[in-house]
Design a protein around this motif. Structure first.
Motif, PDB file in Angstrom:
ATOM      1  N   VAL A   1     -16.147 -17.447  40.156  1.00 18.03           N
ATOM      2  CA  VAL A   1     -17.496 -17.515  40.745  1.00 18.03           C
ATOM      3  C   VAL A   1     -17.876 -18.974  40.964  1.00 18.03           C
ATOM      4  CG1 VAL A   1     -19.958 -17.066  40.369  1.00 18.03           C
ATOM      5  CG2 VAL A   1     -18.264 -15.336  39.718  1.00 18.03           C
TER       6      VAL A   1
ATOM      7  N   VAL B   1     -19.273 -12.200  43.467  1.00 15.34           N
ATOM      8  CA  VAL B   1     -19.279 -11.505  42.176  1.00 15.34           C
ATOM      9  C   VAL B   1     -18.809 -10.061  42.361  1.00 15.34           C
ATOM     10  CG1 VAL B   1     -20.847 -10.523  40.435  1.00 15.34           C
ATOM     11  CG2 VAL B   1     -21.003 -12.961  41.045  1.00 15.34           C
TER      12      VAL B   1
ATOM     13  N   ARG C   1     -25.087 -19.600  36.412  1.00 13.35           N
ATOM     14  CA  ARG C   1     -25.829 -18.407  35.964  1.00 13.35           C
ATOM     15  C   ARG C   1     -26.547 -17.735  37.130  1.00 13.35           C
ATOM     16  NH1 ARG C   1     -28.375 -19.086  30.011  1.00 13.35           N
ATOM     17  NH2 ARG C   1     -26.768 -20.432  29.165  1.00 13.35           N
TER      18      ARG C   1
ATOM     19  N   ILE D   1     -24.249 -15.839  39.324  1.00 10.30           N
ATOM     20  CA  ILE D   1     -23.843 -14.567  38.716  1.00 10.30           C
ATOM     21  C   ILE D   1     -24.976 -13.550  38.834  1.00 10.30           C
ATOM     22  CG2 ILE D   1     -23.248 -13.434  36.534  1.00 10.30           C
ATOM     23  CD1 ILE D   1     -21.818 -16.073  35.743  1.00 10.30           C
ATOM     24  N   ILE D   2     -26.191 -13.996  38.508  1.00  7.94           N
ATOM     25  CA  ILE D   2     -27.346 -13.079  38.553  1.00  7.94           C
ATOM     26  C   ILE D   2     -27.552 -12.551  39.970  1.00  7.94           C
ATOM     27  CG2 ILE D   2     -29.871 -12.974  38.291  1.00  7.94           C
ATOM     28  CD1 ILE D   2     -29.457 -15.025  35.903  1.00  7.94           C
TER      29      ILE D   2
ATOM     30  N   VAL E   1     -24.666 -10.140  40.879  1.00  2.89           N
ATOM     31  CA  VAL E   1     -24.774  -8.822  40.254  1.00  2.89           C
ATOM     32  C   VAL E   1     -25.871  -8.004  40.944  1.00  2.89           C
ATOM     33  CG1 VAL E   1     -25.440  -7.600  38.131  1.00  2.89           C
ATOM     34  CG2 VAL E   1     -23.789  -9.473  38.023  1.00  2.89           C
TER      35      VAL E   1
END
Lengths: 305, 305
Positions: free
Chosen positions: B198, B205, B266, B269-270, B273
């Motif tokens: 990532v 992701v 982070r 990723i958030i 997702v």
């Protein structure tokens, strides 16, 4: 715009090539397979027959013709898509891809199944590299859906992705090349720790394997690691997970092992696998794996519908 | 020798405790659950009802009585086995296990579900630590078979292993303790590389997750990494694999990433997702995961029979 892809050429008729051939034939495509060795044909035919039996069980009963030739030019004549499965040697593969492109129809897409090499190195001598991509499958390709794609021309990559999707594959398009692509890097990272646990004598090889396939491996047949942590983060999801457990992940990463693969470790792995195999031969284990994969694929289909 | 275990006490009635309670009840055991908060009961009961519905679908229709109490001593009275699911805090858990052992019948086995703590640290204040083990499940324990066991007394550990086996679990007995036990260390090693991919922008992701669950993850629901490489080594099996590809594994290990979990990573990723979840809530995703796990468990059973 070219018509639908109905003619596949396979270069290299080993296990991966034969698996690709079976998959395409079961979807009704005409397949022309090339191998320099005439003696490769019976093994190729036997693999294809077995794989097509498995695909028929999954409802894929197409009967695309499968020819075999020891002449590259005749195998490539009329091909709209070429799947190359030659030796994993950079110089050999670079020469082979150049040769393939020279002998193929000008608008054919040429896809290399390479697992270990990066695209930029192997397309370097091709007359028109933009039509040459990496399309890395997972063994056996006729059952495991993943195909990792690396290319430079978005249209070529999208055409290839549609081609694989039409055969029930799950293409993943990489934004840039990376040695080992994605999945083998993830597998390698996990294996490093598995070997460390063997080296440290934490559990037997069979129990370390069992810990994976009865635990996270079972969940990973359904969702990847990010989504898994999203569901492990409580109501806060992945954001909550990263906020609360991010620091412990970083600490865990620091604690991961750096095992050697020296004689002692190798022997422990070999002995442990023998114990785990419990006398079952590799063909028996493969048949069991394939039965399992088919059952899992049927099960996933039932759930996603 | 004590008789068969028919009385389970659950300490901590959250998701893990409720899942353990449902599993034992579906196998006909009497379950006595403790939680200090009376308001925990409705959520506990609701989880148990849902989980028992899933277990009934898998053919497990036992109706062991489930009591709930806010009094530890009364919950532990008569228990032959205690499954502790308290907060993952070393001091808290150490005190809780001491308190549990003091209030339990003297021959009860006390098992901690701890994922992050090591046994030696949390049993230190127990009057009889040899009867206190780690038994770490995977979420949700009533569906995922793995239980990682760490103890000091072989007989206690074997009794616990038999107890979990009788409930369809797959206990893995560790020869020594290790932070993160086995499976979470494997998962963490894999996740480190997933985050690296990532961070490097190699793929989205969702695509990194898809690469796992459509590739190695699918195989890992059936077999662990050592057996997987045994089947990837050709006729030479794992010995051939290590001899020929061992050096490239070592090289790959050297190339694995060391990502940060800084703000940017982070957020990537958030966001990734969220894109992958495509508007589905966590309860929806959990229900989907559980449906998938049940289908996979049924499929594996068909194959292994």
């Amino acid at each position: 715009m070219p018509g639908p892809i109905t003619q596949l050429a396979i270069v290299g008729s080993g296990m991966i090539g034969a698996s690709w051939a079976a998959l395409a034939s079961a979807h009704g495509l005409a397949v022309s397979a090339y191998d320099p060795a005439a003696k490769a044909e019976p093994k190729f035919r036997a693999y294809v027959t077995r794989a097509k039996g498995q695909l028929a069980e999954l409802g894929l009963t197409g009967q695309g013709e499968i020819r075999f030739s020891t002449d590259l030019a005749s195998a490539l004549a009329g091909a709209q898509f070429v799947q190359e499965n030659g030796p994993e040697n950079e110089a050999v593969k670079r020469g082979l891809l150049r040769e393939i492109q020279r002998a193929s129809p000008p608008d054919a897409i040429i896809a290399s199944s390479t697992s270990a090499l990066v695209r930029s190195a192997i397309v370097a001598d091709c007359p028109e590299p933009r039509r040459v991509i990496v399309a890395h499958p997972f063994n056996p390709p006729h059952l495991v859906p993943l195909v990792e794609l690396v290319g430079e021309d978005r249209e070529v990559v999208e055409t290839a992705a549609a081609y694989y999707r039409a055969q029930g594959r799950r293409p993943v398009i990489m934004n840039k090349e990376m040695p080992g692509h994605i999945a083998n890097r993830l597998a390698s990272a996990l294996y490093q720790e598995a070997v460390y646990l063997v080296e440290q004598g934490v559990a037997s090889v069979a129990d370390i394997d069992a810990a994976l396939c009865n635990g996270p491996g079972l969940r990973w047949a359904l969702m990847g690691p990010h989504m898994t942590y999203h569901l492990g983060g409580g109501a806060g999801g992945i954001a909550g997970y990263l906020a609360h457990l991010g620091p412990s992940q970083l600490k865990r990463w620091e604690s991961l092992g750096k095992p050697s693969l020296d004689e002692g470790v190798r022997q422990a792995i070999i002995d442990g696998v023998a114990e785990e195999a419990a006398g079952r031969s590799i063909p028996e284990l493969e048949a069991r794996r394939d039965d399992g994969l088919m059952a899992l694929l049927k099960a996933r289909k039932l759930v996603s519908e």
